[in-house]
Design a protein around this motif. Structure first.
Motif, PDB file in Angstrom:
ATOM      1  N   LEU A 133       0.810  -1.183   0.198  1.00 46.11           N
ATOM      2  CA  LEU A 133      -0.057   0.066  -0.071  1.00 46.11           C
ATOM      3  C   LEU A 133       0.753   1.224   0.075  1.00 46.11           C
ATOM      4  CD1 LEU A 133      -2.892   0.933  -0.217  1.00 46.11           C
ATOM      5  CD2 LEU A 133      -2.982   0.704   2.326  1.00 46.11           C
ATOM      6  N   GLY A 134       1.982   1.133   0.895  1.00 47.07           N
ATOM      7  CA  GLY A 134       2.932   2.507   0.917  1.00 47.07           C
ATOM      8  C   GLY A 134       3.463   2.750  -0.729  1.00 47.07           C
ATOM      9  N   VAL A 135       3.949   1.697  -1.231  1.00 47.79           N
ATOM     10  CA  VAL A 135       4.533   1.793  -2.694  1.00 47.79           C
ATOM     11  C   VAL A 135       3.459   2.326  -3.492  1.00 47.79           C
ATOM     12  CG1 VAL A 135       5.833   0.823  -4.493  1.00 47.79           C
ATOM     13  CG2 VAL A 135       6.325   0.334  -2.227  1.00 47.79           C
ATOM     14  N   THR A 136       2.289   1.565  -3.386  1.00 48.58           N
ATOM     15  CA  THR A 136       1.210   2.111  -4.419  1.00 48.58           C
ATOM     16  C   THR A 136       0.885   3.567  -4.434  1.00 48.58           C
ATOM     17  OG1 THR A 136       0.302  -0.103  -4.376  1.00 48.58           O
ATOM     18  CG2 THR A 136      -1.261   1.426  -5.269  1.00 48.58           C
ATOM     19  N   LEU A 137       0.871   3.995  -2.845  1.00 47.57           N
ATOM     20  CA  LEU A 137       0.571   5.468  -2.570  1.00 47.57           C
ATOM     21  C   LEU A 137       1.422   6.308  -2.886  1.00 47.57           C
ATOM     22  CD1 LEU A 137      -1.151   7.432  -1.133  1.00 47.57           C
ATOM     23  CD2 LEU A 137       0.077   6.732   1.008  1.00 47.57           C
ATOM     24  N   GLY A 138       2.823   6.139  -2.975  1.00 42.24           N
ATOM     25  CA  GLY A 138       3.844   6.992  -3.420  1.00 42.24           C
ATOM     26  C   GLY A 138       3.704   6.951  -4.952  1.00 42.24           C
ATOM     27  N   LEU A 139       3.624   5.798  -5.712  1.00 37.63           N
ATOM     28  CA  LEU A 139       3.512   5.792  -7.329  1.00 37.63           C
ATOM     29  C   LEU A 139       2.330   6.487  -7.621  1.00 37.63           C
ATOM     30  CD1 LEU A 139       5.071   2.365  -7.763  1.00 37.63           C
ATOM     31  CD2 LEU A 139       6.078   4.517  -8.411  1.00 37.63           C
ATOM     32  N   GLY A 140       1.353   6.349  -6.702  1.00 42.08           N
ATOM     33  CA  GLY A 140      -0.179   6.969  -7.290  1.00 42.08           C
ATOM     34  C   GLY A 140      -0.059   8.401  -7.219  1.00 42.08           C
ATOM     35  N   LEU A 141       0.661   8.961  -6.213  1.00 44.40           N
ATOM     36  CA  LEU A 141       0.786  10.373  -6.238  1.00 44.40           C
ATOM     37  C   LEU A 141       1.674  10.814  -7.421  1.00 44.40           C
ATOM     38  CD1 LEU A 141       1.273  10.917  -2.256  1.00 44.40           C
ATOM     39  CD2 LEU A 141      -0.665  11.466  -3.711  1.00 44.40           C
ATOM     40  N   LEU A 142       2.608  10.027  -7.632  1.00 46.98           N
ATOM     41  CA  LEU A 142       3.712  10.248  -8.668  1.00 46.98           C
ATOM     42  C   LEU A 142       2.847  10.548  -9.990  1.00 46.98           C
ATOM     43  CD1 LEU A 142       6.600  10.968  -9.685  1.00 46.98           C
ATOM     44  CD2 LEU A 142       6.802   8.208  -9.989  1.00 46.98           C
ATOM     45  N   VAL A 143       1.903   9.421 -10.195  1.00 43.66           N
ATOM     46  CA  VAL A 143       1.415   9.509 -11.395  1.00 43.66           C
ATOM     47  C   VAL A 143       0.046  10.440 -11.644  1.00 43.66           C
ATOM     48  CG1 VAL A 143      -0.306   7.865 -12.961  1.00 43.66           C
ATOM     49  CG2 VAL A 143       1.744   7.001 -12.058  1.00 43.66           C
TER      50      VAL A 143
END
Length: 460
Positions: free
Chosen positions: A181-191
């Motif tokens: 979830l943390g990685v997805t959150l970070g990449l989600g914000l990046l995208v």
């Protein structure tokens, strides 16, 4: 876990297609609640695949329960946090501070920023209701089309809904695909950030010329109107300051991202700091801490009594009952697809055809979104079908599959989507105008979101 197919390939394909067709018909034609449609869809998959009904029911309830235990808690905590933010006037404070400092050409960018920040903790519908008076006010003051300033705000809200946890769709996809979830959150914000820019201020400037709709003069000004003192709610109650509001809103984001970064940089599970970050950065703990902090910063600190704070928290729960049931039923539907081996079959086919898993995930989600009108149903169904394809992927790649599904889930909202009619009525548009503005904006978000996912996948 990957399961071997329980029947021949044609039978499993028939089972999956029949279930998805049933979902579409029940939701769009029969107007059945998605929860019931997903239950019936899950049973359909198992029965056509040749499984015993009792076994299918056990599988479905197992998936329902595990999803409710994990995803349900996050959705409930997110709803509590959003309610405290709205009722305290913290959301109004964000709007006034950012929009109040923008002028002229900067207004669409300010509205996109506000939409993204408000959309981070809040569901799309709540954020839209909150922002509509501001959109009307800004359009009147700047003497521009409602669409010019409204589309950027909607883009911010919609992108957060599709890409960023703890919204139901991304959280459900993370749970189904086993992503971090943390990685997805970070990449989600990046995208999400460049996607909002493309679908918001840039597309909004074009759509504002296509659909030139002036703000009606009879609309109440709402947050940001004259007569409200800085830092004070309209009814005279204290508001949290902008700095306190932003710090509280970003707290769970920082904690979850902090955990992901710590695990990458330190990479030693026995190291005390990493142990601490692993605990407090756990999504459930991070959101729980955020709610407890919000009860003080958005409640006690601004003059609410503990009884009033508890009442606010309690009032947030009835509204998410339907969402919890849909997401949990989606977990049951997913489990039946997995146990019958449909995902394994699709994975083998995709590997043989040498199709990008990100593109396939986007296409499946977009097709289901077009058919059902539900971003959440599209996310759950597409993620369930992608499960076999993420086997062996690292956490970053799996998170990008989640984001590709999220991008597909917002594709071309039209007449079978409740959000379409919500935007149409609030903005007082015709069906044609809504398609040329809102529907095309969602399509731009979806396609550009996929593009940025593919771009990020090259470098990570």
């Amino acid at each position: 876990m990957i399961y071997d197919p329980v029947a021949s390939g044609w039978q499993l394909v028939l089972a999956a297609l029949a279930a998805i067709t049933l979902l579409v018909v029940l939701i769009t034609v029969a107007k059945l609640h998605p929860f019931l449609a997903l239950v019936l869809g899950g049973l359909t998959v198992g029965i056509i695949a040749g499984q015993d009904l009792g076994e299918v029911l056990d599988t479905f309830t197992e998936g329902f329960g595990s999803t409710a235990a994990g995803v349900g808690l996050l959705i409930a905590l997110g709803a509590m946090f959003a309610k405290l933010l709205a009722d305290s006037g913290g959301a109004d404070q964000i709007v006034e501070t950012i929009v109040g400092r923008a002028t002229g050409r900067g207004l669409p960018w300010a509205m996109a920023t506000v939409g993204a920040i408000i959309g981070l903790p809040m569901f799309f519908e709540i954020g839209l209701v909150l922002l509509m008076p501001v959109i009307f006010l800004v359009a009147r003051r700047a003497q521009v089309s409602l669409i010019t300033v409204g589309i950027p705000a909607l883009a911010g809200l919609s992108a957060m809904h599709g890409f960023v946890p703890p919204h139901p769709g991304p959280v459900a996809a993370v749970d189904i695909l086993g992503a971090d979830l943390g990685v997805t959150l970070g990449l989600g914000l990046l995208v999400a950030v460049p996607t909002v820019i493309v679908g918001g201020p840039l597309f909004g400037s074009v759509a504002g010329r296509w659909v030139d709709v002036p703000a009606p003069v009879d609309e109440p000004a709402g947050p940001g109107s004259e007569g409200a003192e800085d830092g004070m709610a309209a009814d005279g109650a204290r508001r949290p300051s902008f700095a306190v509001t932003m710090a509280t809103v970003l707290l769970p984001v920082v904690l979850m991202l902090g955990r992901a970064v710590t695990e990458i940089v330190i990479d030693d599970p026995d190291q005390p700091f990493q142990k601490t970050m692993t605990v407090i950065g756990e999504p459930l703990v991070a959101l729980l801490l955020a709610v407890l902090v919000a009860m003080y910063t958005f409640g006690l600190r601004v003059g609410m009594g503990m009884k009033e704070v508890s009442s606010t928290v309690e009032s947030s729960l009835p509204g998410i009952a339907g969402i919890l049931l849909i997401v949990s039923a989606g977990g049951g539907f997913k489990e039946v697809l997995v146990r019958t081996g449909v995902g394994t079959l699709l994975a083998d086919w995709a590997r043989d055809a040498d199709i990008s898993v990100y593109l396939l995930a986007w296409v499946v989600a977009a097709l289901i979104r077009l058919a059902t009108g539900s971003a959440t149903v599209a996310t759950i169904t597409a993620a369930s079908l992608m499960l076999g394809l993420v086997e062996g992927m690292d956490s970053t790649e799996t998170s990008l599959v989640v984001l590709a599904v999220g991008a597909g889930s917002v594709f071309f909202s039209h007449v079978n989507d409740a959000g379409f009619w919500l935007v149409k009525e609030y903005f007082r548009l015709s069906v044609g105008q809504t398609i040329k503005s809102w529907s095309l904006m969602e399509t731009v978000l979806s396609v550009s979101g996929l593009g940025f996912v593919l771009l990020v996948s090259i470098f990570v």
